[in-house]
Scaffold this active site. Sequence first.
Site, PDB file in Angstrom:
ATOM      1  N   GLU A  65       0.811   2.102  -8.739  1.00 58.04           N
ATOM      2  CA  GLU A  65       0.623   2.336  -7.312  1.00 58.04           C
ATOM      3  C   GLU A  65      -0.852   2.278  -6.983  1.00 58.04           C
ATOM      4  OE1 GLU A  65       1.535   2.126  -3.959  1.00 58.04           O
ATOM      5  OE2 GLU A  65       3.354   2.750  -4.975  1.00 58.04           O
ATOM      6  N   GLU A  66      -1.170   2.104  -5.681  1.00 61.56           N
ATOM      7  CA  GLU A  66      -2.540   2.217  -5.202  1.00 61.56           C
ATOM      8  C   GLU A  66      -2.792   3.646  -4.771  1.00 61.56           C
ATOM      9  OE1 GLU A  66      -0.515  -0.029  -3.730  1.00 61.56           O
ATOM     10  OE2 GLU A  66      -1.136  -1.900  -4.658  1.00 61.56           O
TER      11      GLU A  66
ATOM     12  N   TYR B 112      -8.574   5.795  -3.687  1.00 62.98           N
ATOM     13  CA  TYR B 112      -9.773   5.056  -4.034  1.00 62.98           C
ATOM     14  C   TYR B 112      -9.573   4.250  -5.301  1.00 62.98           C
ATOM     15  CZ  TYR B 112     -12.419   7.393  -0.402  1.00 62.98           C
ATOM     16  OH  TYR B 112     -12.874   7.839   0.813  1.00 62.98           O
TER      17      TYR B 112
ATOM     18  N   ASP C  55      -6.210  15.737   0.654  1.00 60.65           N
ATOM     19  CA  ASP C  55      -5.216  14.655   0.739  1.00 60.65           C
ATOM     20  C   ASP C  55      -3.931  15.067   0.027  1.00 60.65           C
ATOM     21  OD1 ASP C  55      -4.143  12.283   1.516  1.00 60.65           O
ATOM     22  OD2 ASP C  55      -5.050  11.091  -0.080  1.00 60.65           O
TER      23      ASP C  55
END
EC number: 2.7.11.22
Length: 795
Positions: free
Chosen positions: A445-446, A449, A562
């Site tokens: 996954e991305e 950053y 986040d």
Amino acid sequence: MGDEKDSWKVKTLDEILQEKKRRKEQEEKAEIKRLKNSDDRDSKRDSLEEGELRDHRMEITIRNSPYRREDSMEDRGEEDDSLAIKPPQQMSRKEKAHHRKDEKRKEKRRHRSHSAEGGKHARVKEKEREHERRKRHREEQDKARREWERQKRREMAREHSRRERDRLEQLERKRERERKMREQQKEQREQKERERRAEERRKEREARREVSAHHRTMREDYSDKVKASHWSRSPPRPPRERFELGDGRKPGEARPAPAQKPAQLKEEKMEERDLLSDLQDISDSERKTSSAESSSAESGSGSEEEEEEEEEEEEEGSTSEESEEEEEEEEEEEEETGSNSEEASEQSAEEVSEEEMSEDEERENENHLLVVPESRFDRDSGESEEAEEEVGEGTPQSSALTEGDYVPDSPALSPIELKQELPKYLPALQGCRSVEEFQCLNRIEEGTYGVVYRAKDKKTDEIVALKRLKMEKEKEGFPITSLREINTILKAQHPNIVTVREIVVGSNMDKIYIVMNYVEHDLKSLMETMKQPFLPGEVKTLMIQLLRGVKHLHDNWILHRDLKTSNLLLSHAGILKVGDFGLAREYGSPLKAYTPVVVTLWYRAPELLLGAKEYSTAVDMWSVGCIFGELLTQKPLFPGKSEIDQINKVFKDLGTPSEKIWPGYSELPAVKKMTFSEHPYNNLRKRFGALLSDQGFDLMNKFLTYFPGRRISAEDGLKHEYFRETPLPIDPSMFPTWPAKSEQQRVKRGTSPRPPEGGLGYSQLGDDDLKETGFHLTTTNQGASAAGPGFSLKF
């Protein structure tokens, strides 16, 4: 009532006539009397007494009066008649009889009316009493019915709770049986694998013994033939010529090791490599079936330790066999000291030739084994370790070699082998390993950053996660975001936070990777594949672990900024870990002005949505509350499409805030610029219903408090009564297991919004690896063994 009835009775004709007659007589008497009195008054008023004066002011003259004197006199006469005392009248016998009959008739009527009135009253009272009785009866029936319904509801609730408890117990027992079955199957597989390895090692030892015995018999036969030939051809020589005609050893030095010793060492190395290649496949299969990352790592380390112990035992056995063979050969050599030196020289030449042959065979075997290309960094480290092992063992070959010994050079490599060999790696960061030492399995996954890969360490065969950091401005130096992420994640080590192993680098400065322990799931993708939501005990276990991780961050003055379900990882052992520290940073007291554009939109606190620049740990606690609601319903709590839509969704469910419940609300930048719709009530309870108890809703409200100063902290959240009421949190080991979605081909999910200033340009972040130096992700051989290509480098 009786008096009123008497006044209403009807008079007879005789009574009416008598009444008229009596009134007429009274009027006549009154008229006579009035006239007489008026004459007396007039005579008195006309004649004044002596000394009396007439006062004209006292005289009142009534003119134009509607009443006449005669009328007034008549009225006065009637009044006098009604008040006058009448003498008894004489009645005849007939009238008396008639009067008695009338009286009886009146009495009967009066009695009849009284009885009728009394009966009517009795009936009314009876009706009232009946009504009251029926009313009491209905109330008693209603009360009994309500009590019965209440009792029935209690019984139904107890029955429901009992059925639910039985279902949960059955589910727990089923999971426990499955877990025990998996453990038994795993133990059986490990036992079979150990037996297979032991059998293979036993066969290998027997084969080596047969080969060594065959070589020994061949040498003995050859030495006998040489002895026979030299007895017939060569004269005897003194022992001093042995050094001159031999292999360059001095007379006082020990004899070199037998020729089969290098061959045995090379065979042992070949065996170790074969076993390692087998272990790779076995460890891969075991990791796929294992339920916990730690247990799999411990079992893997345990199997490796057992294998090393067995290999050491084999080496000890082989060295003992070799020492026995050497002793026998030394005895034979002592017996043959009287023989000529030519025989000894030919024997030593034969040993050197056998040694060269064994080394050539070893090189050929190594060339066959090196299917996966390795860097010189790996090969140098491996050769140094082999050299240390050989020195530590103290073999006769290493102790007997001197400067004068002849060792042949390695043969030149063919052009094919030169293509397989990789150039030496020069790391940009000293002390860091190269990424070449890892084999890529798939792209996961991305992150905020960087891109995350699933990879395997070629040395230890452990599955790890590699996160490539974003290095778009590497020419200006090391990016502050990457440095902040590395520093933060290394500082915040905790059981519920992702574990960082090391930092590895690529061929240049723009390829830097964080090596972390591999965790099978993230909660976002897991909830998308789950058919049923988490049980209440499972939700409590996840929330407790999340609050522990967040508490550890806040205790170390770290804001994550986040927190969302896609950044929460869950292992097969039920351990939750907080990941993706791309937006994390340290904070201090007093608070400083930070950027308000942090936290993914769905989990962003209202003070950030309204433009506040000074914020603290409360922004993370709002995200925890949003995650809490998502774990219960498997849907995002506030899925806004924009910042304005997000604010409206929050206000619609929680009510529009005011200065009373949120001090400083009117001073926020967004509140000064725009006006929001009014929602006076909190409607959040309707969204959960029976999914959340009263204590759970209280905790939810404390997470989602508007005023950051009153929002609950992670430490206080762990002490809330919600985690102590039934059903209690379950043990993490009792969590069910699901297929790891991260081990499959990555499928793009477009449901969750991206975090601010991160992730938008990272969907193609790893695509340039196909053009430059670094990872090459091969999709054709996914899931292959260690012999597959994996990470390939291009220079």
